[in-house]
Motif scaffolding. Sequence first.
Motif, mmCIF file in Angstrom:
data_model
loop_
_atom_site.group_PDB
_atom_site.id
_atom_site.type_symbol
_atom_site.label_atom_id
_atom_site.label_comp_id
_atom_site.label_asym_id
_atom_site.label_seq_id
_atom_site.Cartn_x
_atom_site.Cartn_y
_atom_site.Cartn_z
ATOM 1 N N PRO A 135 0.803 -1.226 0.000
ATOM 2 C CA PRO A 135 0.000 0.000 0.000
ATOM 3 C C PRO A 135 0.836 1.277 0.000
ATOM 4 N N ALA A 136 2.063 1.217 0.537
ATOM 5 C CA ALA A 136 2.890 2.417 0.652
ATOM 6 C C ALA A 136 3.700 2.725 -0.603
ATOM 7 N N GLY A 137 3.582 1.926 -1.629
ATOM 8 C CA GLY A 137 4.280 2.230 -2.875
ATOM 9 C C GLY A 137 5.068 1.079 -3.459
ATOM 10 N N GLY A 138 5.288 0.057 -2.663
ATOM 11 C CA GLY A 138 5.878 -1.169 -3.175
ATOM 12 C C GLY A 138 7.262 -1.031 -3.774
ATOM 13 N N VAL A 139 7.520 -1.873 -4.763
ATOM 14 C CA VAL A 139 8.831 -1.938 -5.402
ATOM 15 C C VAL A 139 9.250 -0.603 -6.013
ATOM 16 N N PRO A 140 8.381 0.093 -6.768
ATOM 17 C CA PRO A 140 8.803 1.368 -7.348
ATOM 18 C C PRO A 140 9.233 2.393 -6.302
ATOM 19 N N TYR A 141 8.538 2.409 -5.176
ATOM 20 C CA TYR A 141 8.863 3.379 -4.121
ATOM 21 C C TYR A 141 10.243 3.081 -3.540
ATOM 22 N N LEU A 142 10.480 1.834 -3.186
ATOM 23 C CA LEU A 142 11.780 1.478 -2.607
ATOM 24 C C LEU A 142 12.908 1.678 -3.614
ATOM 25 N N LYS A 143 12.643 1.382 -4.857
ATOM 26 C CA LYS A 143 13.656 1.600 -5.900
ATOM 27 C C LYS A 143 14.031 3.074 -5.971
ATOM 28 N N ALA A 144 13.040 3.945 -5.830
ATOM 29 C CA ALA A 144 13.298 5.388 -5.879
ATOM 30 C C ALA A 144 14.113 5.860 -4.685
ATOM 31 N N LEU A 145 14.022 5.154 -3.552
ATOM 32 C CA LEU A 145 14.765 5.557 -2.363
ATOM 33 C C LEU A 145 16.239 5.188 -2.420
ATOM 34 N N SER A 146 16.594 4.242 -3.268
ATOM 35 C CA SER A 146 17.965 3.714 -3.247
ATOM 36 C C SER A 146 19.005 4.758 -3.621
ATOM 37 N N SER A 147 18.650 5.716 -4.461
ATOM 38 C CA SER A 147 19.626 6.734 -4.867
ATOM 39 C C SER A 147 19.819 7.818 -3.803
ATOM 40 N N PRO A 148 18.748 8.461 -3.301
ATOM 41 C CA PRO A 148 18.963 9.504 -2.296
ATOM 42 C C PRO A 148 19.324 8.968 -0.913
ATOM 43 N N LEU A 149 18.994 7.704 -0.634
ATOM 44 C CA LEU A 149 19.257 7.115 0.690
ATOM 45 C C LEU A 149 20.054 5.823 0.533
ATOM 46 N N PRO A 150 21.255 5.901 -0.021
ATOM 47 C CA PRO A 150 22.009 4.683 -0.353
ATOM 48 C C PRO A 150 22.502 3.900 0.854
ATOM 49 N N ASP A 151 22.559 4.524 2.025
ATOM 50 C CA ASP A 151 23.088 3.847 3.208
ATOM 51 C C ASP A 151 22.029 3.087 3.997
ATOM 52 N N LEU A 152 20.773 3.180 3.567
ATOM 53 C CA LEU A 152 19.693 2.519 4.297
ATOM 54 C C LEU A 152 19.291 1.219 3.612
ATOM 55 N N THR A 153 19.008 0.207 4.418
ATOM 56 C CA THR A 153 18.529 -1.061 3.895
ATOM 57 C C THR A 153 17.177 -1.375 4.527
ATOM 58 N N PHE A 154 16.368 -2.124 3.795
ATOM 59 C CA PHE A 154 14.976 -2.311 4.190
ATOM 60 C C PHE A 154 14.557 -3.779 4.197
ATOM 61 N N CYS A 155 13.604 -4.059 5.084
ATOM 62 C CA CYS A 155 12.867 -5.314 5.070
ATOM 63 C C CYS A 155 11.408 -4.964 4.804
ATOM 64 N N PRO A 156 10.943 -5.043 3.570
ATOM 65 C CA PRO A 156 9.545 -4.736 3.274
ATOM 66 C C PRO A 156 8.607 -5.800 3.853
ATOM 67 N N THR A 157 7.518 -5.355 4.438
ATOM 68 C CA THR A 157 6.508 -6.250 5.006
ATOM 69 C C THR A 157 5.142 -5.629 4.771
ATOM 70 N N GLY A 158 4.179 -6.467 4.480
ATOM 71 C CA GLY A 158 2.815 -5.977 4.256
ATOM 72 C C GLY A 158 2.433 -6.131 2.802
ATOM 73 N N GLY A 159 1.709 -7.192 2.486
ATOM 74 C CA GLY A 159 1.327 -7.451 1.106
ATOM 75 C C GLY A 159 2.367 -8.217 0.321
ATOM 76 N N ILE A 160 3.400 -8.732 1.004
ATOM 77 C CA ILE A 160 4.422 -9.514 0.320
ATOM 78 C C ILE A 160 3.910 -10.935 0.127
ATOM 79 N N THR A 161 4.078 -11.457 -1.080
ATOM 80 C CA THR A 161 3.622 -12.795 -1.433
ATOM 81 C C THR A 161 4.730 -13.525 -2.188
ATOM 82 N N PRO A 162 4.582 -14.832 -2.388
ATOM 83 C CA PRO A 162 5.574 -15.539 -3.207
ATOM 84 C C PRO A 162 5.679 -14.972 -4.620
#
Length: 207
Positions: A135-162
Motif C-alpha cells: 500500500p505504501a508504494g511497493g517496489v517502485p517506491y523502494l527503488k526510488a529511495l535507493s539513490s537519495p538514501l544509499p546507506d539505508l537497507t529495508f525489510c519490506p513487510t505488508g502485502g508480500i507474497t511468493p
Amino acid sequence: MRAATDILEISPIIPVVVLDDAAHAVPLTQALQRGGIHTIEVTLRTPAALEAIERITGEVEGVTVGAGTITQPGQAKEAARAGAEYLVTPGSTDRLLDEVAETGLPALPGVSTVSEALRLAERGMRALKFFPAEPAGGVPYLKALSSPLPDLTFCPTGGITPDNAGRYLALPNVRCVGGSWLAPKEALGKGDWGHVEALARQAVSLG
C-alpha cells in the motif's frame, strides 16, 4: 549480540507469524528451520505471543527470534524478558524508539515515508522495516529511495507474497522481506508441519 543490519542477512524471508496457541510455536519454528529459514518474527497480536517466544528461545537452537508489532509502552521490555533477540515496530514514534533502545536489542523500526527514514537515519539506524510495503508504494517506491538514501537497507513487510517477493529481493536496498504466508492458520490448526517446511523451502529459493 547481532547488529540490526545482521538480522536482515539471516534469511531472505522473515516469517511474520500470529500464534493463537503457544503450543504451536516450537513445531512451527522447527519446520521453518528444516526448510532453511533461521529466523522468525512472532507478532505481539495475541495473548500467546510472549509464551511462544519463551518456548522457542528455550527449546530451539539455531533460530533467531524476533518480537513484532511492538506498539505499546512496556511491550519492548516484555518481549526482551521473554527472550526476543530483536524487535520490530510497524511505525516509529519517539517514545516507542526510546523504549526499544532501552532494551539494548537490535531493532527494525517501521517507516513508510522518506521523512521517517531520514529521522531514523539521524538516530544512527540503518536497517529499517518498510511497512505496509504494497500500500505504501511497493517496489517502485523502494527503488526510488535507493539513490537519495544509499546507506539505508529495508525489510519490506505488508502485502508480500511468493509472487512479488522476488521483485523486492532484487532491489539493491532490500536484504530480506517479511511474509505471513509461511505460517497459514489452516496448517497451524492441523499441525501440518510438512506443509510449512515446503513453504519455507520455496521461500528460501526466492532469495
